[in-house]
Scaffold this motif. Structure first.
Motif, PDB file in Angstrom:
ATOM      1  N   GLY A  22      39.535  43.439  49.445  1.00 15.63           N
ATOM      2  CA  GLY A  22      38.694  43.555  48.265  1.00 15.63           C
ATOM      3  C   GLY A  22      38.316  42.266  47.566  1.00 15.63           C
ATOM      4  O   GLY A  22      37.857  42.307  46.422  1.00 15.63           O
ATOM      5  N   ARG A  23      38.451  41.123  48.232  1.00 17.76           N
ATOM      6  CA  ARG A  23      38.053  39.872  47.570  1.00 17.76           C
ATOM      7  C   ARG A  23      36.589  39.905  47.139  1.00 17.76           C
ATOM      8  O   ARG A  23      36.209  39.265  46.155  1.00 17.76           O
ATOM      9  N   GLU A  24      35.784  40.656  47.878  1.00 16.46           N
ATOM     10  CA  GLU A  24      34.360  40.735  47.551  1.00 16.46           C
ATOM     11  C   GLU A  24      34.112  41.450  46.225  1.00 16.46           C
ATOM     12  O   GLU A  24      33.010  41.376  45.659  1.00 16.46           O
ATOM     13  N   ASN A  25      35.127  42.147  45.706  1.00 12.84           N
ATOM     14  CA  ASN A  25      34.978  42.841  44.420  1.00 12.84           C
ATOM     15  C   ASN A  25      35.164  41.920  43.220  1.00 12.84           C
ATOM     16  O   ASN A  25      34.909  42.332  42.083  1.00 12.84           O
ATOM     17  N   THR A 132      35.011  41.006  32.592  1.00 14.03           N
ATOM     18  CA  THR A 132      35.122  42.093  33.552  1.00 14.03           C
ATOM     19  C   THR A 132      36.592  42.275  33.923  1.00 14.03           C
ATOM     20  O   THR A 132      37.332  41.298  34.029  1.00 14.03           O
ATOM     21  N   VAL A 133      37.014  43.518  34.124  1.00 11.27           N
ATOM     22  CA  VAL A 133      38.389  43.807  34.529  1.00 11.27           C
ATOM     23  C   VAL A 133      38.406  44.202  36.004  1.00 11.27           C
ATOM     24  O   VAL A 133      37.670  45.097  36.421  1.00 11.27           O
ATOM     25  N   VAL A 134      39.241  43.528  36.789  1.00 16.25           N
ATOM     26  CA  VAL A 134      39.402  43.864  38.198  1.00 16.25           C
ATOM     27  C   VAL A 134      40.809  44.435  38.392  1.00 16.25           C
ATOM     28  O   VAL A 134      41.800  43.729  38.197  1.00 16.25           O
ATOM     29  N   PRO A 135      40.932  45.728  38.754  1.00 13.54           N
ATOM     30  CA  PRO A 135      42.256  46.303  39.018  1.00 13.54           C
ATOM     31  C   PRO A 135      42.822  45.733  40.315  1.00 13.54           C
ATOM     32  O   PRO A 135      42.090  45.567  41.297  1.00 13.54           O
ATOM     33  N   VAL A 136      44.114  45.429  40.293  1.00  8.42           N
ATOM     34  CA  VAL A 136      44.761  44.832  41.467  1.00  8.42           C
ATOM     35  C   VAL A 136      45.983  45.662  41.847  1.00  8.42           C
ATOM     36  O   VAL A 136      46.896  45.838  41.036  1.00  8.42           O
ATOM     37  N   ALA A 137      45.995  46.172  43.069  1.00  7.57           N
ATOM     38  CA  ALA A 137      47.144  46.919  43.579  1.00  7.57           C
ATOM     39  C   ALA A 137      48.024  45.964  44.374  1.00  7.57           C
ATOM     40  O   ALA A 137      47.551  45.272  45.280  1.00  7.57           O
ATOM     41  N   ILE A 138      49.307  45.921  44.017  1.00  7.08           N
ATOM     42  CA  ILE A 138      50.276  45.041  44.681  1.00  7.08           C
ATOM     43  C   ILE A 138      51.386  45.920  45.232  1.00  7.08           C
ATOM     44  O   ILE A 138      52.060  46.639  44.481  1.00  7.08           O
ATOM     45  N   LEU A 139      51.595  45.880  46.531  1.00  7.89           N
ATOM     46  CA  LEU A 139      52.584  46.734  47.193  1.00  7.89           C
ATOM     47  C   LEU A 139      53.477  45.904  48.104  1.00  7.89           C
ATOM     48  O   LEU A 139      53.035  44.912  48.680  1.00  7.89           O
ATOM     49  N   PHE A 162      42.091  44.066  45.674  1.00  9.68           N
ATOM     50  CA  PHE A 162      41.274  43.924  44.475  1.00  9.68           C
ATOM     51  C   PHE A 162      40.251  45.058  44.446  1.00  9.68           C
ATOM     52  O   PHE A 162      39.449  45.204  45.375  1.00  9.68           O
ATOM     53  N   GLY A 163      40.289  45.862  43.393  1.00 10.02           N
ATOM     54  CA  GLY A 163      39.420  47.023  43.302  1.00 10.02           C
ATOM     55  C   GLY A 163      38.069  46.695  42.687  1.00 10.02           C
ATOM     56  O   GLY A 163      37.782  45.553  42.316  1.00 10.02           O
TER      57      GLY A 163
END
Length: 227
Positions: A22-25, A132-139, A162-163
């Motif tokens: 999702g870097r493009e987001n 702008t807010v970018v949601p980030v999922a970390i697993l 990156f969402g």
């Protein structure tokens, strides 16, 4: 701060094996707030290393001691009081007003990482900076059965995603508190949804319910209402 970018890359791709999506987001210019879920003390550094843009991450002030504290300061990270810190939010807003990026873990504590609740610091920043807010999922930074303070073994597969960017604003006739609560709910829902999507894509589950140890406050609390 530029020197810290290779250090972050080394952590993600040499010490650990990090899959980044999702870097493009991520907008290539302008202020951005990276809002990540929180399961491990390593989440901030891993998010930092995976991001296509440098960021200032809010880190609990207790970490700004000794050699580590010098490294954090030199790399542009921001100390925050765990009991609530308007000063840290104002400094973050200044960074955003200058077109830079800020990273925050709005769940506020290390836990299951599903983003069932977040504090409104991130909403306040977004509304008052226009970022702008970018949601980030970390697993993968903590897995089921591991202590909240566990350090992942080198070589573990981590996942950072990156969402799609979220824009929030004030609506005519809304008070500051109503706007902040609504924006916070929108950001929480976007982050929770993105975390679940990333779990499905990666096959990496969350660690589950909180460990019984004391929870760790690490992100600024909600500032006073602004009308």
């Amino acid at each position: 701060m530029a020197w810290s970018r290779p250090v972050g890359w080394f952590l993600d791709h040499v010490v650990y094996r990090t899959t980044v999506r999702g870097r493009e987001n991520v907008p290539t210019a302008g202020p951005v707030i990276f809002a990540g879920n929180h399961i491990s003390f390593l989440d901030g550094p891993v998010m930092f290393g995976a991001s296509p843009r440098p960021m200032h991450i809010l880190v609990k002030k207790e970490m700004f001691r000794g050699f580590l504290g010098q490294v954090l300061k030199a790399s542009g990270q921001l100390p925050v009081d765990r009991s609530g810190d308007r000063a840290a939010l104002q400094i973050s807003k200044c960074a955003l007003d200058a077109g830079r990026c800020v990273g925050i873990l709005p769940e506020g504590t290390r836990g299951s990482g599903e983003a069932s609740t977040i504090n409104n610091g991130v909403a306040w920043l977004a509304l008052n900076s226009g970022a702008t807010v970018v949601p980030v999922a970390i697993l993968g930074t903590r897995i089921a059965g591991e202590h909240l303070d566990a350090v992942p073994r080198p070589g573990r597969r981590l996942h950072v995603s990156f969402g799609e960017a979220v824009a929030v604003d004030r609506r005519p006739g809304e008070t500051g508190r109503v706007s902040m609560d609504r924006a916070g709910n929108e950001i929480r829902a976007a982050l929770a949804r993105h975390v679940q999507q990333t779990i499905q894509l990666s096959g990496q589950p969350l660690p589950g319910a909180d460990s019984p140890q004391e929870r760790h406050e690490e992100v600024a609390g909600t500032p006073a209402d602004h009308h």
